[in-house]
Design a protein around this motif. Structure first.
Motif, PDB file in Angstrom:
ATOM      1  N   ALA A  94       0.833  -1.206   0.000  1.00  0.00           N
ATOM      2  CA  ALA A  94       0.000   0.000   0.000  1.00  0.00           C
ATOM      3  C   ALA A  94       0.868   1.257   0.000  1.00  0.00           C
ATOM      4  CB  ALA A  94      -0.932  -0.009   1.206  1.00  0.00           C
ATOM      5  N   TRP A  95       2.000   1.212   0.714  1.00  0.00           N
ATOM      6  CA  TRP A  95       2.913   2.362   0.667  1.00  0.00           C
ATOM      7  C   TRP A  95       3.430   2.577  -0.750  1.00  0.00           C
ATOM      8  CZ3 TRP A  95       3.738   6.438   3.386  1.00  0.00           C
ATOM      9  CH2 TRP A  95       3.530   6.431   4.769  1.00  0.00           C
ATOM     10  N   TYR A  96       3.827   1.471  -1.378  1.00  0.00           N
ATOM     11  CA  TYR A  96       4.331   1.593  -2.753  1.00  0.00           C
ATOM     12  C   TYR A  96       3.257   2.188  -3.661  1.00  0.00           C
ATOM     13  CZ  TYR A  96       8.649  -1.058  -2.004  1.00  0.00           C
ATOM     14  OH  TYR A  96       9.890  -1.460  -1.608  1.00  0.00           O
ATOM     15  N   MET A  97       2.013   1.725  -3.487  1.00  0.00           N
ATOM     16  CA  MET A  97       0.972   2.234  -4.389  1.00  0.00           C
ATOM     17  C   MET A  97       0.611   3.671  -4.045  1.00  0.00           C
ATOM     18  SD  MET A  97       0.683   0.065  -6.636  1.00  0.00           S
ATOM     19  CE  MET A  97      -0.316   1.236  -7.532  1.00  0.00           C
ATOM     20  N   LEU A  98       0.760   4.044  -2.769  1.00  0.00           N
ATOM     21  CA  LEU A  98       0.519   5.441  -2.405  1.00  0.00           C
ATOM     22  C   LEU A  98       1.539   6.330  -3.121  1.00  0.00           C
ATOM     23  CD1 LEU A  98      -1.232   7.224  -0.570  1.00  0.00           C
ATOM     24  CD2 LEU A  98       0.510   7.020   1.176  1.00  0.00           C
ATOM     25  N   GLY A  99       2.815   5.909  -3.101  1.00  0.00           N
ATOM     26  CA  GLY A  99       3.847   6.653  -3.820  1.00  0.00           C
ATOM     27  C   GLY A  99       3.546   6.694  -5.309  1.00  0.00           C
ATOM     28  N   THR A 100       3.145   5.539  -5.860  1.00  0.00           N
ATOM     29  CA  THR A 100       2.841   5.487  -7.291  1.00  0.00           C
ATOM     30  C   THR A 100       1.698   6.430  -7.635  1.00  0.00           C
ATOM     31  OG1 THR A 100       3.444   3.169  -7.210  1.00  0.00           O
ATOM     32  CG2 THR A 100       2.319   3.925  -9.178  1.00  0.00           C
ATOM     33  N   ALA A 101       0.638   6.393  -6.816  1.00  0.00           N
ATOM     34  CA  ALA A 101      -0.527   7.231  -7.118  1.00  0.00           C
ATOM     35  C   ALA A 101      -0.132   8.709  -7.062  1.00  0.00           C
ATOM     36  CB  ALA A 101      -1.654   6.935  -6.126  1.00  0.00           C
ATOM     37  N   ALA A 102       0.679   9.076  -6.065  1.00  0.00           N
ATOM     38  CA  ALA A 102       1.108  10.478  -5.978  1.00  0.00           C
ATOM     39  C   ALA A 102       1.912  10.860  -7.211  1.00  0.00           C
ATOM     40  CB  ALA A 102       1.930  10.691  -4.712  1.00  0.00           C
ATOM     41  N   MET A 103       2.795   9.943  -7.648  1.00  0.00           N
ATOM     42  CA  MET A 103       3.596  10.261  -8.828  1.00  0.00           C
ATOM     43  C   MET A 103       2.738  10.350 -10.077  1.00  0.00           C
ATOM     44  SD  MET A 103       6.913   7.969  -8.168  1.00  0.00           S
ATOM     45  CE  MET A 103       7.786   8.584  -9.555  1.00  0.00           C
ATOM     46  N   MET A 104       1.707   9.505 -10.155  1.00  0.00           N
ATOM     47  CA  MET A 104       0.834   9.574 -11.330  1.00  0.00           C
ATOM     48  C   MET A 104       0.079  10.895 -11.340  1.00  0.00           C
ATOM     49  SD  MET A 104      -0.505   5.657 -11.365  1.00  0.00           S
ATOM     50  CE  MET A 104      -1.492   5.619 -12.846  1.00  0.00           C
ATOM     51  N   LEU A 105      -0.367  11.337 -10.163  1.00  0.00           N
ATOM     52  CA  LEU A 105      -1.106  12.601 -10.110  1.00  0.00           C
ATOM     53  C   LEU A 105      -0.221  13.767 -10.526  1.00  0.00           C
ATOM     54  CD1 LEU A 105      -3.254  12.336  -6.883  1.00  0.00           C
ATOM     55  CD2 LEU A 105      -3.977  12.158  -9.244  1.00  0.00           C
ATOM     56  N   ALA A 106       1.086  13.678 -10.223  1.00  0.00           N
ATOM     57  CA  ALA A 106       1.974  14.787 -10.580  1.00  0.00           C
ATOM     58  C   ALA A 106       2.633  14.568 -11.934  1.00  0.00           C
ATOM     59  CB  ALA A 106       3.044  14.954  -9.507  1.00  0.00           C
ATOM     60  N   GLY A 107       2.758  13.321 -12.363  1.00  0.00           N
ATOM     61  CA  GLY A 107       3.524  13.026 -13.566  1.00  0.00           C
ATOM     62  C   GLY A 107       2.711  13.030 -14.850  1.00  0.00           C
ATOM     63  N   PHE A 108       1.464  12.579 -14.789  1.00  0.00           N
ATOM     64  CA  PHE A 108       0.690  12.513 -16.030  1.00  0.00           C
ATOM     65  C   PHE A 108       0.235  13.875 -16.534  1.00  0.00           C
ATOM     66  CE2 PHE A 108       0.598   7.967 -15.357  1.00  0.00           C
ATOM     67  CZ  PHE A 108       0.692   7.512 -16.659  1.00  0.00           C
ATOM     68  N   PRO A 109      -0.103  14.849 -15.659  1.00  0.00           N
ATOM     69  CA  PRO A 109      -0.541  16.138 -16.205  1.00  0.00           C
ATOM     70  C   PRO A 109       0.426  16.791 -17.196  1.00  0.00           C
ATOM     71  CG  PRO A 109      -1.173  15.997 -13.930  1.00  0.00           C
ATOM     72  CD  PRO A 109      -0.345  14.787 -14.204  1.00  0.00           C
ATOM     73  N   PRO A 110       1.771  16.794 -16.967  1.00  0.00           N
ATOM     74  CA  PRO A 110       2.620  17.397 -17.996  1.00  0.00           C
ATOM     75  C   PRO A 110       2.486  16.701 -19.353  1.00  0.00           C
ATOM     76  CG  PRO A 110       3.869  17.075 -15.986  1.00  0.00           C
ATOM     77  CD  PRO A 110       2.550  16.413 -15.777  1.00  0.00           C
ATOM     78  N   LEU A 111       2.363  15.371 -19.349  1.00  0.00           N
ATOM     79  CA  LEU A 111       2.207  14.657 -20.621  1.00  0.00           C
ATOM     80  C   LEU A 111       0.882  15.030 -21.280  1.00  0.00           C
ATOM     81  CD1 LEU A 111       3.028  12.404 -22.640  1.00  0.00           C
ATOM     82  CD2 LEU A 111       1.618  10.877 -21.286  1.00  0.00           C
TER      83      LEU A 111
END
Lengths: 854, 175
Positions: A227-244
């Motif tokens: 769950a920690w790993y997915m929390l990190g992943t979800a945060a990165m997706m929220l910040a990473g996909f918008p620029p793309l």
């Protein structure tokens, strides 16, 4: 039913210390199962497939679909290897070859890796966290349909021979209208953006579910590492996909309407695309790696019969990766002529990110040392991971060294490196995870022997293919070339790579056959075959849609899966059964998982599919170049979202519920802390990074880009007055909404605040339209004009959505549905309104600064 | 290599009997300090090598101009710049700066035997320092995917004996 659930509404709410929650009296497990199954199961037949919103169904479906796309991507890879087997491969012509390698990369990234990890997380997280579903079941379904339809558009383009052929990172100006006149590039931009809706919705969903749906008493610092790993992943997706997404939208606007964001002749800059793309692209690597590492951290300790070493250090390493990975994007651009000081900085940052990786690797090895590792099939894939990923990491460090990078950039060496990292760091752990959770997903045992054979074929085939490509790359072979008649010295290596590529394919085919045999013909598996301690195994196999007949409190969480299973099935945990015929779950607080309220989830519905179809109509109209018709497709989109929101309203029966003896929870949180609100906050966070990327674009084009000077834009008094009026109107609405809310919460009518806010928003929208159409300079003139217009359009879009928000609340007020504790729509409208106001103010300041800087 | 071997050996040793381990030594000792140490060494070496190959001091300037799908070059001759198609003439044994530009899309200038690569970006001019130790012909190619004929976008660099620089004819005496 002998449930003690006839809750007296006037029972005082107890202070909810999770540690002291008493158990519910046991019931008959079968009766509970029937009651829950009636409420939670999918509809029968085809209709059930269309209307299902269960995370179990959708998670599996995401994974199966991702594997199918993996097969398609793999076939394309085989075509590439067939072409490269000989120097004069005449098998594919160059245009087709370009399409094939572009699609291979795009499919593997966007249609396999991301959906695969989303599917695994969606399937597992509610089970691991001890709840019955994700926070927004309809959003899971919407994400799936967007993924499927977007993927089908890309595949259809491939079959029709109009697939994108510009490389999976679509560098401008090659991907601009001048050099790629066909619709190929539009297919990529629109298709991939469509698919990204599913990535964003999954990120929001996982974020909110991890933070607010954990079983009572499961503190953040105690939750399973996955769950920690997915929390990190979800945060990165929220910040990473918008620029793309921003980059894709801007490039599509350039291609469709001639707004020259990336056109150097009109002040645009091809490097802006590279920045936006890699601002996404580098975190993407870690978005893919973190869930895979999560699988490893889950599986390794159980197969070693011990606990993971260094839980805290691993959590710190995850957080470190999340932050560091956003400081690395420039290392994909070492050869574009970046100043040398910046090169040194990014080189150092690229190396620093290896530290959290090393922490995890040594924690896993220490776990192996401490325990007694068992060489089961998942462990084989874990060893494959160690072997492959460490080598990939080393070549990565080599590439982070700038002088070496200049030598190896864009050669087969890079291709080899990225396959070592992606297959080593993602595919092997995922295969380990699939082998691990297959008994859970299928409820059956594996056929002996086949899985091991598949593993050895994949391992040998992989290293045979890609180890040699390091050498080919060092001998100077560039990426993405279809033939090499003048370099006979590369032939033997390439032929060997192709041969082993087919060996690897046989391995994957065997793996697929193994899965099919297991799911279709395997013997029934016992419950919890691995003797794992985590809650995902504390249920029947295959799991019912509701996961748990009652939700585990702290005592049952610590008892381990074995001991908790029966107690949970007999309803001794919290919130047993479905006595009210509704899909009920517990919402807990972010840090300590103190139970807060009971949330009622939506039932099966076809709405997500309809909405995805409406969005795909918009995408297809844009693809067809019917730009005047495309906005019409937004009408059904908005209508369906409206219906969606109306169906999400709080139930009329809001009687507090006794979830355990003496613990009575409301159905509506008094402070407005609903799941929807948490979801909206996550969405606004992603929206904020989108906006920040757009501001970065403005600054980059205004300050950094070479090219023709920006034509002056003397903003006259009309413009100043209009923008001032827009700000004032938005502020008026932002003040009116909280006022209306306080009226409602104190039991009065909404009053004038609500209609005033609606009118102010509508007026602001009209002013922005007039401003954009009449007063701004032509956006096709210069990139600075284009980016200014894009900012105004961004504010306009937000004002339009704010208008819809207020209209929705106004409609609710008219129907008399707004009441104390039931004013979520009004509350969320206020939040959106504040964001809109802030974005408008920042936009105005940025545009003023742009003019002042010239 | 040694690092990879070390990890493999550690993993293999993990398959022995269970044993007591010190968490701190593994996670911080190995994970943080050991990896930081190795990385710092590599970084220092990289910066040192990088600094050495950076342009220092004056150099002869030549131009490389890319378009889909060919290169044109120019070098200073006896009477002003001399242009050539597909062949870049440079003197051997002395530093040369290639000024790299592009008309249309992004290309990348790369001569594997002479050094690193540098992108040719429309609207910008990039500089790459090269030095050919001895006269000869070196193969060059476009290293950034640039469309249909990307693979065919090859060129040659001819390094001339410094005594015969500048070459008399555009073709120059082939060394």
């Amino acid at each position: 039913m002998n449930t003690p659930m006839n809750t007296p509404a006037n029972t005082p709410l107890t202070p909810h210390d999770p540690a002291s929650i008493p158990a519910n009296p046991p019931q008959r497990a079968l009766g509970l199962h029937r009651e829950l199954d009636r409420v939670w199961r999918n509809a029968p037949g085809l209709r059930g497939q269309i209307t299902a919103v269960s995370h179990t169904t959708l998670g599996l479906r995401f994974m199966v679909t991702a594997f199918l796309f993996f097969g398609i991507g793999g076939l394309l890879a085989m075509l590439i290897r067939a072409q490269l087997a000989t120097p004069n491969g005449a098998f594919l012509d160059t245009a087709l070859y370009n399409q094939i390698f572009t699609m291979h990369g795009s499919i593997m990234m966007f249609l396999f890796a991301i959906p695969m990890l989303e599917g695994l997380a969606m399937y597992l997280l509610p089970k691991m966290l001890g709840t019955r579903d994700l926070a927004f079941p309809r959003l899971s379904a919407l994400g799936y349909w967007c993924y499927l339809l977007g993927g089908l558009i890309l595949i259809a383009a491939l079959l029709a021979g109009v697939a994108p052929g510009e490389g999976w990172f679509m560098y401008t100006p090659l991907s601009g209208k001048t050099y790629s006149p066909g619709i190929n590039a539009d297919v990529w931009l629109l298709g991939v953006t469509f698919v990204e809706i599913s990535a964003l919705s999954a990120a929001i969903e996982l974020m909110v579910s991890i933070l607010r749906l954990r079983a009572p008493g499961m503190k953040l610092t105690q939750m399973p590492l996955f769950a920690w790993y997915m929390l990190g992943t979800a945060a990165m997706m929220l910040a990473g996909f918008p620029p793309l997404i921003l980059g894709s939208v801007l490039l599509e606007m350039e291609r469709a309407f001639g707004w020259p964001f990336f056109d150097p002749e009109r002040g645009g800059d091809p490097l802006l695309w590279q920045h936006l793309f890699w601002l996404f692209g580098h975190p993407e690597v870690y978005i893919i790696f973190l869930p895979a590492a999560g699988v490893l951290s889950t599986v390794i300790p159980v197969l070693c019969r011990t606990q993971i070493v260094g839980y805290g250090a691993i959590v710190a390493a995850i957080l470190g990766m999340v932050f560091l990975s956003f400081g690395l994007w420039v290392h994909h651009m070492f050869a574009v002529g970046i100043p040398h000081l910046a090169l040194a900085f990014f080189s150092a940052a690229s190396m620093l990110v290896a530290v959290p990786t090393a922490v995890q690797i040594f924690a896993w090895i220490a776990t192996l040392w401490r325990g007694r590792p068992e060489l089961k099939l998942p462990m084989l894939y874990i060893l494959g991971f160690f072997f492959t990923f460490v080598m990939g990491g080393l070549t990565g460090v080599m590439l982070a060294v700038v002088p070496f990078n200049w030598q190896a950039h864009d050669t087969a060496f890079v291709t080899a490196h990225l396959h070592y990292v992606l297959i080593g760091g993602f595919v092997f752990p995922m295969l380990a995870g699939v082998a691990w959770w297959m008994p859970l997903m299928s409820g059956r045992r594996r056929v002996r022997g086949l899985g091991e054979a598949a593993f050895w074929f994949i391992l040998v085939g992989f290293h045979g293919t890609f180890f040699l490509m390091h050498l080919t790359g060092l001998m100077g072979m560039a990426r993405r070339i279809p033939s090499y008649p003048e370099n006979p010295e590369w032939t033997a290596l390439n032929l060997s790579s192709s041969f082993f590529g087919f060996v690897m394919t046989i391995g994957f085919a065997l793996f697929a056959i193994d899965l099919i045999l297991q799911a279709g013909f395997g013997k029934r598996s016992v419950r919890n075959p691995w003797k794992a301690p985590s809650l995902d195994w504390a249920m029947a196999l295959p799991p019912p849609n509701y996961n748990f007949a009652s939700l585990p409190g702290p005592a049952l969480q610590q008892a381990g899966a074995e001991a908790a299973m029966l107690a949970l099935a007999k309803g001794e945990g919290l919130l047993p059964g479905a006595p009210r015929g509704r899909r009920e779950i517990l919402v807990t607080s972010v840090g300590t998982a103190r139970p807060e309220h009971v949330a009622i989830l939506p039932v099966n519905t076809g709405l997500p599919l309809l909405l995805a179809l409406a969005i795909s109509a918009f995408v297809l109209l844009m693809l067809a170049g019917l730009y005047t018709l495309a906005p019409l497709a937004l009408i059904p989109v908005v209508t369906l979202i409206w219906i969606w929101a109306r169906r999400a309203m709080a139930p009329l029966d809001a009687t507090p519920i006794e979830v355990a003896p003496g613990l009575v929870l409301p159905v509506q949180p008094g402070d407005g802390g609903t799941l929807t609100r948490s979801g909206l906050v996550s969405l606004l966070f992603a929206n904020g990074t989108f906006f920040a990327s757009l501001l970065f674009g403005l600054a980059f084009i205004s300050l950094v880009s070479p090219g023709p000077p920006r034509p002056l834009w003397p903003a006259d008094r009309t413009v100043l007055l209009a923008t001032g009026a827009v700000l004032a109107l938005l502020a008026m609405a932002a003040l009116g909404l909280p006022r209306a809310l306080s009226h409602i919460e104190t039991g009065r009518r909404a009053g004038a605040g609500l209609p005033v806010a609606f009118a102010a928003n509508l007026l602001a929208l009209a002013l922005l339209l007039a401003l954009g159409l009449g007063q701004l300079p032509d956006p096709t003139r210069h990139a600075a004009d284009a980016v200014r217009a894009a900012l105004v359009a961004y504010v306009g879009l937000h004002a339009a959505i704010a208008t819809l928000f207020t209209a929705f609340a106004l409609d609710q007020a008219r129907r008399g549905e707004l009441a104390p504790g039931r004013a979520g729509a009004l509350r969320n409208a206020g939040l959106w309104q504040s964001y809109t106001l802030a974005a408008a103010a920042v936009t105005l300041a940025a545009l003023w600064a742009q003019e002042a800087a010239s | 290599m040694a690092l990879a071997l070390m990890v493999f050996v550690l993993v293999a040793l993990g398959f022995g009997r269970p044993r007591a381990i010190t968490e701190g030594r593994w996670v911080f000792g190995m994970g943080v300090w050991f990896s930081l140490g190795v990385l710092s060494l590599i970084l220092i070496a990289a910066l040192w090598v990088g600094e050495r190959i950076l342009p220092h001091g004056p150099a002869l300037e030549v131009r490389a101009h890319a378009r889909q799908w060919a290169w044109s070059f120019s070098h200073p001759g006896a009477e002003g710049p001399v242009t050539s198609e597909g062949v870049l003439h440079i003197p051997a044994g002395r530093p040369v700066d290639v000024l790299i530009t592009s008309t249309d899309v992004i290309h990348s200038f790369w001569v594997p035997q002479l050094g690193g690569k540098m992108d040719a970006i429309p609207g910008r001019e990039n500089r790459l320092r090269l030095e050919a130790a001895r006269p000869g012909t070196y193969e060059g190619l476009c290293a950034e995917f640039c469309g249909l004929e990307h693979a065919a976008m090859r060129f040659e660099v001819i390094a001339h004996d410094p005594a015969q620089w500048p070459p008399v004819s555009p073709e120059g005496p082939r060394p």
